[in-house]
Design a protein around this motif. Structure first.
Motif, PDB file in Angstrom:
ATOM      1  N   THR A   2       0.908  -1.305  -0.203  1.00  0.00           N
ATOM      2  CA  THR A   2      -0.024  -0.096  -0.123  1.00  0.00           C
ATOM      3  C   THR A   2       0.840   1.223  -0.028  1.00  0.00           C
ATOM      4  OG1 THR A   2       0.070   0.075   2.489  1.00  0.00           O
ATOM      5  CG2 THR A   2      -1.878  -1.153   1.178  1.00  0.00           C
ATOM      6  N   TRP A   3       2.333   1.095   0.022  1.00  0.00           N
ATOM      7  CA  TRP A   3       3.120   2.334   0.241  1.00  0.00           C
ATOM      8  C   TRP A   3       4.313   1.936  -0.762  1.00  0.00           C
ATOM      9  CZ3 TRP A   3       8.191   2.711   1.994  1.00  0.00           C
ATOM     10  CH2 TRP A   3       8.679   4.004   1.843  1.00  0.00           C
ATOM     11  N   HIS A   4       4.531   3.294  -1.609  1.00  0.00           N
ATOM     12  CA  HIS A   4       5.752   3.223  -2.235  1.00  0.00           C
ATOM     13  C   HIS A   4       6.542   4.258  -2.049  1.00  0.00           C
ATOM     14  CE1 HIS A   4       4.477  -0.480  -4.333  1.00  0.00           C
ATOM     15  NE2 HIS A   4       3.162  -0.055  -4.527  1.00  0.00           N
ATOM     16  N   VAL A   5       7.885   4.124  -2.580  1.00  0.00           N
ATOM     17  CA  VAL A   5       8.810   5.509  -2.211  1.00  0.00           C
ATOM     18  C   VAL A   5       8.387   6.392  -3.477  1.00  0.00           C
ATOM     19  CG1 VAL A   5      11.329   6.322  -2.260  1.00  0.00           C
ATOM     20  CG2 VAL A   5      10.535   3.778  -1.331  1.00  0.00           C
ATOM     21  N   ALA A   6       7.987   7.756  -2.940  1.00  0.00           N
ATOM     22  CA  ALA A   6       7.959   8.651  -4.002  1.00  0.00           C
ATOM     23  C   ALA A   6       9.064   8.905  -4.722  1.00  0.00           C
ATOM     24  CB  ALA A   6       7.328  10.011  -3.169  1.00  0.00           C
ATOM     25  N   GLU A   7       8.610   9.587  -6.056  1.00  0.00           N
ATOM     26  CA  GLU A   7       9.715   9.803  -7.024  1.00  0.00           C
ATOM     27  C   GLU A   7      10.686  10.597  -6.724  1.00  0.00           C
ATOM     28  OE1 GLU A   7       9.958  11.177 -11.912  1.00  0.00           O
ATOM     29  OE2 GLU A   7       8.128  10.312 -11.081  1.00  0.00           O
ATOM     30  N   ASP A   8      10.449  11.946  -5.893  1.00  0.00           N
ATOM     31  CA  ASP A   8      11.459  12.815  -5.401  1.00  0.00           C
ATOM     32  C   ASP A   8      12.247  12.113  -4.297  1.00  0.00           C
ATOM     33  OD1 ASP A   8      10.021  14.696  -7.228  1.00  0.00           O
ATOM     34  OD2 ASP A   8       8.768  15.432  -5.486  1.00  0.00           O
ATOM     35  N   ASP A   9      11.752  11.380  -3.557  1.00  0.00           N
ATOM     36  CA  ASP A   9      12.487  10.548  -2.706  1.00  0.00           C
ATOM     37  C   ASP A   9      13.418   9.478  -3.440  1.00  0.00           C
ATOM     38  OD1 ASP A   9      11.234  12.007  -0.500  1.00  0.00           O
ATOM     39  OD2 ASP A   9       9.871  10.264   0.000  1.00  0.00           O
ATOM     40  N   LEU A  10      12.939   9.085  -4.577  1.00  0.00           N
ATOM     41  CA  LEU A  10      13.734   8.215  -5.100  1.00  0.00           C
ATOM     42  C   LEU A  10      15.037   8.808  -5.851  1.00  0.00           C
ATOM     43  CD1 LEU A  10      11.358   5.729  -6.724  1.00  0.00           C
ATOM     44  CD2 LEU A  10      12.937   5.178  -5.066  1.00  0.00           C
ATOM     45  N   ARG A  11      14.688  10.342  -6.238  1.00  0.00           N
ATOM     46  CA  ARG A  11      15.875  10.984  -7.006  1.00  0.00           C
ATOM     47  C   ARG A  11      16.630  11.331  -5.905  1.00  0.00           C
ATOM     48  NH1 ARG A  11      14.652  12.248 -12.218  1.00  0.00           N
ATOM     49  NH2 ARG A  11      12.520  11.937 -12.873  1.00  0.00           N
ATOM     50  N   ALA A  12      16.150  11.687  -4.509  1.00  0.00           N
ATOM     51  CA  ALA A  12      17.014  12.116  -3.785  1.00  0.00           C
ATOM     52  C   ALA A  12      18.032  10.879  -3.242  1.00  0.00           C
ATOM     53  CB  ALA A  12      16.267  12.785  -2.612  1.00  0.00           C
ATOM     54  N   TRP A  24      16.572   4.588   5.762  1.00  0.00           N
ATOM     55  CA  TRP A  24      16.261   3.391   6.099  1.00  0.00           C
ATOM     56  C   TRP A  24      15.009   2.806   5.621  1.00  0.00           C
ATOM     57  CZ3 TRP A  24      17.464   5.256  11.671  1.00  0.00           C
ATOM     58  CH2 TRP A  24      18.772   5.698  11.849  1.00  0.00           C
ATOM     59  N   SER A  25      13.958   3.474   5.619  1.00  0.00           N
ATOM     60  CA  SER A  25      12.742   3.119   4.974  1.00  0.00           C
ATOM     61  C   SER A  25      12.869   2.613   3.539  1.00  0.00           C
ATOM     62  CB  SER A  25      11.785   4.171   5.373  1.00  0.00           C
ATOM     63  OG  SER A  25      11.455   4.458   6.727  1.00  0.00           O
ATOM     64  N   ALA A  26      13.417   3.616   2.807  1.00  0.00           N
ATOM     65  CA  ALA A  26      13.486   3.379   1.451  1.00  0.00           C
ATOM     66  C   ALA A  26      14.377   2.188   1.288  1.00  0.00           C
ATOM     67  CB  ALA A  26      14.117   4.760   0.672  1.00  0.00           C
ATOM     68  N   ASP A  27      15.587   2.003   1.834  1.00  0.00           N
ATOM     69  CA  ASP A  27      16.445   0.861   1.707  1.00  0.00           C
ATOM     70  C   ASP A  27      15.612  -0.636   1.951  1.00  0.00           C
ATOM     71  OD1 ASP A  27      18.653   2.036   0.980  1.00  0.00           O
ATOM     72  OD2 ASP A  27      19.343   2.538   2.864  1.00  0.00           O
ATOM     73  N   THR A  28      14.951  -0.509   3.152  1.00  0.00           N
ATOM     74  CA  THR A  28      14.119  -1.872   3.337  1.00  0.00           C
ATOM     75  C   THR A  28      13.300  -2.006   2.430  1.00  0.00           C
ATOM     76  OG1 THR A  28      14.379  -1.361   5.606  1.00  0.00           O
ATOM     77  CG2 THR A  28      12.636  -2.990   4.995  1.00  0.00           C
ATOM     78  N   HIS A  29      12.592  -1.013   1.858  1.00  0.00           N
ATOM     79  CA  HIS A  29      11.473  -1.107   0.903  1.00  0.00           C
ATOM     80  C   HIS A  29      11.933  -1.670  -0.571  1.00  0.00           C
ATOM     81  CE1 HIS A  29       7.198  -0.266  -0.666  1.00  0.00           C
ATOM     82  NE2 HIS A  29       7.901   0.198  -1.940  1.00  0.00           N
ATOM     83  N   LEU A  30      13.179  -1.123  -0.949  1.00  0.00           N
ATOM     84  CA  LEU A  30      13.423  -1.401  -2.269  1.00  0.00           C
ATOM     85  C   LEU A  30      13.823  -3.004  -2.113  1.00  0.00           C
ATOM     86  CD1 LEU A  30      15.598   1.689  -2.918  1.00  0.00           C
ATOM     87  CD2 LEU A  30      13.676   1.067  -4.103  1.00  0.00           C
ATOM     88  N   VAL A  31      14.294  -3.311  -1.120  1.00  0.00           N
ATOM     89  CA  VAL A  31      14.789  -4.893  -1.149  1.00  0.00           C
ATOM     90  C   VAL A  31      13.523  -5.821  -1.501  1.00  0.00           C
ATOM     91  CG1 VAL A  31      15.456  -6.638   0.220  1.00  0.00           C
ATOM     92  CG2 VAL A  31      16.535  -4.468   0.429  1.00  0.00           C
ATOM     93  N   ARG A  37      12.062  -0.601  -7.360  1.00  0.00           N
ATOM     94  CA  ARG A  37      13.218  -0.543  -8.039  1.00  0.00           C
ATOM     95  C   ARG A  37      13.436  -0.574  -9.452  1.00  0.00           C
ATOM     96  NH1 ARG A  37      13.322  -5.783  -4.827  1.00  0.00           N
ATOM     97  NH2 ARG A  37      12.962  -7.013  -6.611  1.00  0.00           N
ATOM     98  N   ALA A  38      12.375  -0.947 -10.038  1.00  0.00           N
ATOM     99  CA  ALA A  38      12.153  -0.530 -11.553  1.00  0.00           C
ATOM    100  C   ALA A  38      12.118   0.956 -11.709  1.00  0.00           C
ATOM    101  CB  ALA A  38      11.027  -1.210 -12.163  1.00  0.00           C
ATOM    102  N   GLN A  39      11.330   1.614 -11.003  1.00  0.00           N
ATOM    103  CA  GLN A  39      11.249   3.224 -11.030  1.00  0.00           C
ATOM    104  C   GLN A  39      12.568   3.590 -10.792  1.00  0.00           C
ATOM    105  OE1 GLN A  39       7.992   4.944  -8.639  1.00  0.00           O
ATOM    106  NE2 GLN A  39       8.202   7.027  -9.689  1.00  0.00           N
TER     107      GLN A  39
END
Length: 285
Positions: A2-12, A24-31, A37-39
Motif C-alpha cells: 500500500t506504500w511506495h517510495v515517492a519519485e522525489d525521494d527516489l531521486r534524492a 532506512w525506510s527506502a532501503d528496506t522497501h527497495l529490497v 526498484r524498476a522506477q
C-alpha cells in the motif's frame, strides 16, 4: 504493497541526499518492492546508484562510538583523537576504580597509623600512580590499538602525548583529591607532586631507549629503592620530602622534560617492524 517510495525521494536517494530515517525506510522497501526498484532504475544513473550503495555500506559498517568517545566529541575533541583516548586502557572504569581504591586504602592506613609529621606511606605511593598510568597507556602489553598505531601515519610523539596528557591529568586529580582527605598534614601532604612529575618525565625520556615497559619499570624500581635507603638512614623526614629533596625533584623533572622534548623524533614507529617491535632507534618493547 500500500506504500511506495515517492519519485522525489527516489531521486534524492540516487543523489545521496535522502536523510534518515527515510533513507532506512527506502532501503528496506527497495529490497522487497520490484516496482520501486524498476522506477529507481529509470531515474538513476547506474554509476551513481552503485556509489550510493557503497556510501550506505560504509555508513552501516562504521562502529558506533562508546560513551567516553561520544562525551569527548561533544566536548569538541576531534573524532580520531577521541577514539584514541577512549581506547586508552587506563582511562577505563576498571582502572580508575582500582586507582581510587588504592588511594582510599592508603589514606585510611596513613590516618590510622600516624608515626610522623608527614604521610610517608601516601607520599611513597602517590608518585608511582601517574608513572604507572602513563606506562600502561601506550605499548604492546595493554594497548588494544597498538598494532594500528605501528602502521598509522601519525607521529609517534603526538600519539604518545594524546595518551599521556589526559592520563597524567586524571592521575594528578585523583592524587589531589586524596590529598584533601589528609587535612591534618597541611601542605606536607602535597610533597608527592614534584616527585610524581620527576618520575613520569624521566620514564618518558627513557622510553625511546628502553621501551614503554622497561623504562617506567626501572624508574619506579629506583624510586622504591631510594625510599628504602632514605628510610634506613633518616630519623626524621625522608630525604625526598625535605626542601632539598623537593628542589632536586623539580630539577630532575625539568631536565627530563627537556630531554623528552628534544628526543621527540625517536618516538616515530617504524611500519617495517613487527607490531611488537617498539620504538625505532634502539627502543624495544
Amino acid at each position: 504493497m500500500t506504500w511506495h517510495v515517492a519519485e522525489d525521494d527516489l531521486r534524492a536517494y540516487v543523489r545521496g541526499e535522502l536523510a534518515q530515517p527515510m533513507l532506512w525506510s527506502a532501503d528496506t522497501h527497495l529490497v522487497a518492492c520490484a516496482r520501486c526498484r524498476a522506477q529507481l532504475a529509470e531515474v538513476s544513473d547506474p554509476v551513481a546508484l552503485d556509489a550510493g550503495w557503497e556510501r550506505l555500506d560504509a555508513e552501516l559498517d562504521v562502529p558506533r562510538p562508546g560513551f567516553m568517545e561520544s562525551l569527548l566529541m561533544r566536548a569538541g575533541v576531534a573524532d580520531h583523537t577521541a577514539r584514541l583516548l577512549a581506547a586508552t586502557p587506563v582511562l577505563r572504569r576498571s582502572w580508575l576504580a582500582a586507582v581510587v581504591a588504592v588511594l582510599v586504602m592508603t589514606v585510611i592506613a596513613t590516618d590510622s597509623v600516624r608515626t610522623s609529621d608527614s604521610p610517608a606511606l601516601f607520599l611513597a605511593l602517590a608518585p608511582l600512580l601517574p608513572l604507572a598510568g602513563v606506562a600502561l597507556s601506550y605499548g604492546p602489553v595493554l594497548d588494544p590499538t597498538y598494532e594500528m598505531a605501528v602502521v598509522s601515519p601519525m607521529h609517534g610523539f603526538r600519539l604518545l602525548m594524546i595518551r599521556t596528557v589526559p592520563v597524567l591529568a586524571v592521575a594528578l586529580v585523583l592524587n589531589g583529591l586524596a590529598t584533601l582527605a589528609l587535612p591534618s598534614y597541611g601542605l606536607r601532604a602535597l610533597a608527592w607532586l614534584l616527585p610524581a612529575l620527576a618520575l613520569t618525565a624521566t620514564g618518558l625520556a627513557l622510553t625511546p631507549r628502553l621501551g614503554p615497559v622497561l623504562a617506567p619499570g626501572l624508574v619506579g624500581g629506583t624510586w622504591v629503592a631510594l625510599l628504602v635507603v632514605a628510610h634506613g638512614t633518616s630519623h626524621g623526614t625522608l630525604a625526598p620530602y625535605t626542601a632539598a629533596g623537593q628542589g632536586i625533584a623539580a630539577a630532575v623533572a625539568a631536565l627530563a622534560a627537556g630531554l623528552f622534548y628534544l628526543g621527540r623524533d625517536r618516538f616515530d614507529l617504524s611500519p617495517a617492524n613487527t607490531p611488537f617491535a617498539g620504538f625505532t632507534d634502539g627502543g624495544k618493547a
